[in-house]
Design a protein around this motif. Sequence first.
Motif, PDB file in Angstrom:
ATOM      1  N   SER A 149       0.770  -1.123   0.024  1.00  0.00           N
ATOM      2  CA  SER A 149      -0.142   0.043  -0.119  1.00  0.00           C
ATOM      3  C   SER A 149       0.904   1.430  -0.021  1.00  0.00           C
ATOM      4  O   SER A 149       1.701   1.553   0.991  1.00  0.00           O
ATOM      5  N   ASP A 199      -0.210  -8.803   4.427  1.00  0.00           N
ATOM      6  CA  ASP A 199      -1.197  -7.821   4.856  1.00  0.00           C
ATOM      7  C   ASP A 199      -2.534  -8.576   4.287  1.00  0.00           C
ATOM      8  O   ASP A 199      -3.608  -7.903   4.767  1.00  0.00           O
ATOM      9  N   SER A 200      -2.727  -8.922   3.273  1.00  0.00           N
ATOM     10  CA  SER A 200      -3.987  -9.166   2.364  1.00  0.00           C
ATOM     11  C   SER A 200      -4.682 -10.193   3.296  1.00  0.00           C
ATOM     12  O   SER A 200      -5.821 -10.338   3.589  1.00  0.00           O
ATOM     13  N   LEU A 202      -4.464 -10.370   6.504  1.00  0.00           N
ATOM     14  CA  LEU A 202      -4.869  -9.715   8.008  1.00  0.00           C
ATOM     15  C   LEU A 202      -6.055  -8.835   7.285  1.00  0.00           C
ATOM     16  O   LEU A 202      -7.100  -8.782   8.173  1.00  0.00           O
ATOM     17  N   GLN A 203      -6.103  -8.326   6.384  1.00  0.00           N
ATOM     18  CA  GLN A 203      -7.325  -7.737   5.833  1.00  0.00           C
ATOM     19  C   GLN A 203      -8.519  -8.631   5.604  1.00  0.00           C
ATOM     20  O   GLN A 203      -9.703  -8.139   6.076  1.00  0.00           O
TER      21      GLN A 203
END
Length: 302
Positions: A149, A199-200, A202-203
């Motif tokens: 990001s 991160d994906s 966790l999202q």
Amino acid sequence: MKIRQLEAFRAVMLCQTVTRAAEMLHISQPAATRLIADLEESVGFALFERVRGRLYPTAEAQVLYEEVQRSLVGVERIALAARDIRELQRGSLQIAAAPALALSFLPRAIAEFLTQHGQTQISMLTHSSRTVVDMVVGQRCDVGLAILSMNHPSTHGERLISTRMVCALPVGHRLCSEAVIRPHDLAGEKFVSHPRALDSRLQIDALFASYGIERQLQVETQVSWSICAFVEAGLGVALIDPITALEYRGNGICFRVFEPQLTTDFSVLFSTQRPPSLLLKSFIAHTRAFAIAQLEPHLVVA
């Protein structure tokens, strides 16, 4: 001694008259004569004997001409190289990219780029996004392409494209007939997912937790392409980026829009120690335009 004097000397050697040499150089005859005179003064010996209006090179001029010819060919080669660099026809790019981009999407984007920049040399290495960042910081590549990001451009990077994830289902699954998949549709389904370190993951976990749905995790893997292969093998469903969905070549999987929107950001990273070249800027612009052209409009967020 100036390059223009050497060019005039070579022109006279080739044309044998100052008039034709001046025409070759697109200058006046007096200007060509002055260049030859200045060169003779610089080298300290006569270059031509003038007999009945014609110029005959001296023995010293013949020897000098061989060196001048080699030197001017080198200068012309430099000028051609500079033109190619200016017109983005020459150069090299060392790319480090995450698998989601490197396995299929980037090869196709690079192939199209090289149709317009045929003399460019490209080296591409495939690594995890974290390793890509390390390679850029360590100046081991010219550019890094990672799942990362980056909402605001900076001196060390910018967002390439922001996309919305899609739901991957094995062919024949009960939800393949649906146009849009929502979290409650996947309650009780087995999932193939990224590891917690990404991160994906966790999202996605946070979204399903907000809906009070506990995912049943069957398989974990860090490579999106492998996630699709597991889904096709019937080991579960998954949420993945649309570029992986676009490039996946298996026939036993269907992709559907997922709501609410979950995004995957692809970013471009530069070295902080040197500015990106014109060629690199052109490549990034091309890759972004290629991605936007390839993806369905509703899958492109920004």
